[in-house]
Enzyme design. Structure first.
Site, PDB file in Angstrom:
ATOM      1  N   CYS A 286      30.500 -24.308  -0.913  1.00 57.40           N
ATOM      2  CA  CYS A 286      30.257 -23.026  -0.240  1.00 57.40           C
ATOM      3  C   CYS A 286      31.510 -22.154  -0.232  1.00 57.40           C
ATOM      4  O   CYS A 286      31.907 -21.663  -1.271  1.00 57.40           O
ATOM      5  CB  CYS A 286      29.711 -23.269   1.170  1.00 57.40           C
ATOM      6  SG  CYS A 286      28.810 -21.850   1.832  1.00 57.40           S
TER       7      CYS A 286
ATOM      8  N   HIS B 195      24.677 -26.665  -0.149  1.00 57.73           N
ATOM      9  CA  HIS B 195      25.141 -27.719   0.758  1.00 57.73           C
ATOM     10  C   HIS B 195      24.504 -29.069   0.408  1.00 57.73           C
ATOM     11  O   HIS B 195      23.422 -29.398   0.881  1.00 57.73           O
ATOM     12  CB  HIS B 195      24.813 -27.352   2.204  1.00 57.73           C
ATOM     13  CG  HIS B 195      25.718 -26.309   2.770  1.00 57.73           C
ATOM     14  ND1 HIS B 195      26.853 -26.611   3.477  1.00 57.73           N
ATOM     15  CD2 HIS B 195      25.681 -24.954   2.685  1.00 57.73           C
ATOM     16  CE1 HIS B 195      27.473 -25.494   3.829  1.00 57.73           C
ATOM     17  NE2 HIS B 195      26.771 -24.473   3.356  1.00 57.73           N
TER      18      HIS B 195
ATOM     19  N   GLU C 218      25.285 -31.909   1.483  1.00 60.71           N
ATOM     20  CA  GLU C 218      25.256 -32.824   2.634  1.00 60.71           C
ATOM     21  C   GLU C 218      24.014 -32.605   3.493  1.00 60.71           C
ATOM     22  O   GLU C 218      23.694 -33.427   4.358  1.00 60.71           O
ATOM     23  CB  GLU C 218      26.524 -32.655   3.474  1.00 60.71           C
ATOM     24  CG  GLU C 218      26.517 -31.489   4.435  1.00 60.71           C
ATOM     25  CD  GLU C 218      26.634 -30.129   3.753  1.00 60.71           C
ATOM     26  OE1 GLU C 218      26.388 -29.104   4.406  1.00 60.71           O
ATOM     27  OE2 GLU C 218      26.972 -30.088   2.538  1.00 60.71           O
TER      28      GLU C 218
END
Length: 373
Positions: A266, A350, A352
């Protein structure tokens, strides 16, 4: 007793609803997120500093709030907009309601307005500054406050939310269903330094899951200080604000590229692009949600990804310095970069998070392989 609340945008558009969470007034950039759930992870994501988050799914609050779902120790979003608020959570993990959670953290919310109309307005006219108020001020006065508020461009918000002192993290991902606490990793294979531009806790867990001892350092830490720790790899975290405004970050990362493997996510992805001589720009309304389709140009596979960003990398500015590895299938924007000779790569989304649910977690393994090699 429910109080009337107003959301006023900088362009003069207003919406009426009911206050929840903390009563009072809050100012921020009004954005929207298309996720159907995960509002607590969204609210506590440091990338939402200075923003009022509109949830497009009509009902929020069903699962309540629990400490295990936080990405940071407190909400970083300054306001929340929902169509309908569930007053009582229906979830065995809930410790409190969403309303109580926002009250406790002094975050203002507004419910009962037409979020569909609001989101269509933001898509047409762009994300913009706005005010939520339950103070009874006139719509004209609130609009004027929104007009005079500073937008996101040119703001270095990452330095403000970054850790002030280094710390070490060795705890793998917990089992939230059993309630058992994860034990620290006894013998990590890799030492990784993570730049905290506003990182999420789950990123640290996933780095530990692939064998890393993570030392988290402040955003202003020099390349010399980091290399003196003799890390196996460098991690560039997510964060809020304008990537071009994070003072010195591009020069620092430029000094690290080619020394050890680098992985950015990001804001870290955008800063790596700047370090390579690229440019970033403010998007009209950004990508925020858990349903963004991204194509991996190296494999041809499509991943369903979670995203939260209002700036993007200009691919034309990177000719000859990096390879574009991923693109967004909705608008063709850059979603991933690689610099093979420098053993560096980054993604705009993202990995995660869990929208796919695990389409992109292989990226942490890719980082580990680069360090092992």
């Amino acid at each position: 007793m429910t109080k009337r609340a107003v959301l006023a945008l900088a362009d003069g558009t207003t919406f009426e609803g009911r206050a929840f969470g903390a009563v009072g007034e809050t100012v921020g950039e009004v954005v929207f997120n298309t996720s159907m759930f995960g509002y607590q992870e969204i609210l506590t994501d440091p990338s939402y500093v200075g923003q009022i988050v509109t949830m497009t799914y009509p009902e929020m609050g069903n699962v309540g709030a629990t400490p295990e779902d936080e990405e940071a120790g407190k909400p970083h979003a300054v306001g929340m907009v929902v169509r309908a608020l569930a007053s009582q959570p229906s979830n065995w993990r809930a410790k409190e309601s969403l309303d109580a959670y926002l009250k406790r953290h002094n975050v203002a919310g507004i419910e009962g307005l037409d979020t569909r109309r609001l989101v269509r307005h933001l898509r047409t006219h762009g994300a913009q500054m706005g005010v939520i108020s339950s103070e009874g001020l006139s719509a004209a006065a609130l609009t004027e406050r929104a007009k005079t508020a500073h937008g996101m461009e040119g703001l270095d918000l990452a330095t403000g939310v970054s850790t002030k002192t280094p710390y070490t993290f060795t705890t793998p991902s917990p089992d939230v269903f059993s309630g058992q606490s994860a034990q620290p990793l006894a013998d990590p294979r890799f030492d990784v330094v993570a730049y905290d531009y506003g990182l999420k806790k789950s990123m640290l867990h996933f780095l530990v899951d692939v064998g890393c001892r993570v030392t988290v350092v402040p955003a202003h830490t020099t390349a010399e200080e980091v290399l003196a720790r003799k890390p196996h790899g460098i991690f560039l975290a997510n964060g809020p604000g304008d990537p071009a405004a994070v003072k010195g970050a591009d020069r620092t990362v430029a000094a690290l590229l080619g020394k050890v493997p680098v992985f950015g996510i990001c804001l870290g992805h955008q800063i790596m692009a700047l370090a390579l001589g690229g440019r970033t720009y403010k998007m009209k309304f950004g990508h925020r949600g858990g349903n963004q389709p991204v194509k991996d140009l190296t494999t041809g596979k499509v991943e369903i990804t979670a995203q939260n960003h209002g700036f993007a990398v200009d691919d034309a500015s990177l000719k000859g310095t990096a390879v574009v590895t991923h693109i967004n299938l909705n608008d063709g924007t850059v979603e991933g970069l690689a610099v093979p000779d420098a053993r560096a790569f980054s993604v705009q989304y993202h990995p995660e998070a869990s929208p796919g649910p695990h389409d992109a977690r292989y990226l942490f393994g890719r980082f580990a392989k680069l360090m092992a090699g």
